[in-house]
Design a protein around this motif. Sequence first.
Motif, mmCIF file in Angstrom:
data_model
loop_
_atom_site.group_PDB
_atom_site.id
_atom_site.type_symbol
_atom_site.label_atom_id
_atom_site.label_comp_id
_atom_site.label_asym_id
_atom_site.label_seq_id
_atom_site.Cartn_x
_atom_site.Cartn_y
_atom_site.Cartn_z
ATOM 1 N N LEU A 1 -15.217 75.857 32.105
ATOM 2 C CA LEU A 1 -15.197 77.269 32.489
ATOM 3 C C LEU A 1 -16.362 77.598 33.414
ATOM 4 O O LEU A 1 -17.408 76.944 33.366
ATOM 5 C CB LEU A 1 -15.327 78.134 31.241
ATOM 6 N N ALA B 1 -18.472 82.370 31.055
ATOM 7 C CA ALA B 1 -17.133 82.954 30.919
ATOM 8 C C ALA B 1 -16.520 82.524 29.588
ATOM 9 O O ALA B 1 -16.955 81.569 28.968
ATOM 10 C CB ALA B 1 -16.240 82.522 32.076
ATOM 11 N N TYR C 1 -16.994 86.053 40.829
ATOM 12 C CA TYR C 1 -16.727 85.585 39.466
ATOM 13 C C TYR C 1 -15.231 85.613 39.158
ATOM 14 O O TYR C 1 -14.679 84.642 38.623
ATOM 15 C CB TYR C 1 -17.488 86.449 38.473
ATOM 16 N N ARG D 1 -13.473 82.752 40.918
ATOM 17 C CA ARG D 1 -13.726 81.464 40.270
ATOM 18 C C ARG D 1 -12.938 81.339 38.970
ATOM 19 O O ARG D 1 -12.381 80.278 38.665
ATOM 20 C CB ARG D 1 -15.223 81.310 39.995
ATOM 21 N N TYR D 2 -12.871 82.416 38.222
ATOM 22 C CA TYR D 2 -12.141 82.360 36.961
ATOM 23 C C TYR D 2 -10.648 82.168 37.223
ATOM 24 O O TYR D 2 -9.986 81.398 36.527
ATOM 25 C CB TYR D 2 -12.369 83.627 36.148
ATOM 26 N N GLN D 3 -10.122 82.865 38.220
ATOM 27 C CA GLN D 3 -8.700 82.725 38.542
ATOM 28 C C GLN D 3 -8.396 81.298 38.994
ATOM 29 O O GLN D 3 -7.377 80.722 38.600
ATOM 30 C CB GLN D 3 -8.296 83.717 39.629
ATOM 31 N N TRP E 1 -10.044 78.601 38.158
ATOM 32 C CA TRP E 1 -10.127 77.755 36.957
ATOM 33 C C TRP E 1 -8.863 77.898 36.117
ATOM 34 O O TRP E 1 -8.279 76.915 35.679
ATOM 35 C CB TRP E 1 -11.340 78.161 36.122
ATOM 36 N N SER E 2 -8.412 79.124 35.907
ATOM 37 C CA SER E 2 -7.240 79.376 35.083
ATOM 38 C C SER E 2 -5.994 78.742 35.689
ATOM 39 O O SER E 2 -5.184 78.124 34.987
ATOM 40 C CB SER E 2 -7.031 80.882 34.918
#
Length: 209
Positions: free
Chosen positions: A42, A46, A181, A184-186, A188-189
């Motif tokens: 992650l 997060a 942020y 980056r999270y999207q 990663w997901s």
Amino acid sequence: MRLFAAVCLALPLAACAHRESKVAVAPPPASAPVMDNAFAPLPAYATPGLKLPTRRADGGWPTPSDGLSPVAAGWHLRAALNVAALTCTGEQAAPIVAGYNGLLKSRKALLARVHKAASKEPGFDAGMTQLYNFYSQLPARAGFCDAANQVLGQLGSVPDAGYEAAAPAMLATLDRPFATYFDRYQAWSTRQVIAFQRVVLDPRVVLAE
């Protein structure tokens, strides 16, 4: 005649004796595909299962700064910098606290006027709660604190008369680390979903250590 017949019968047998027999050989098994770092870690700080906001029509991420009036933008800027002064730590803390306290002292009359006007707008209290929650998100804090330091430095050259006009661009600077942020999270997901689907659809997949 008997000798001729014997020769004729022997020819096919001799031909068979010299014919090489062919044996079917199974092809080697295909090597299993390897997914290097399929399940990446992650982004820092997060947590899994985050529900990202819906992107705006222009493709950007929504923030509490969207669609504000000039006075509301001016007050949101003060509130966002307040969050920075309360939450930023380490080497960032001292200059941010000093800059924020200097802002309150040097713009006392201006900020009182801006607050009075902004507090009369619908949804003011709810908007402040949303703002504090947004800017307090830990995964974007390092970038947010850097941005707050930058904005406080820029404010020194902004006259009172130009404060409200300058606020939207400064809020955009403070919002940028949160957009980064979310991006980056999207990413990663999305990577996790693709990796999971490959593992389910192809049981031969080997995950790299």
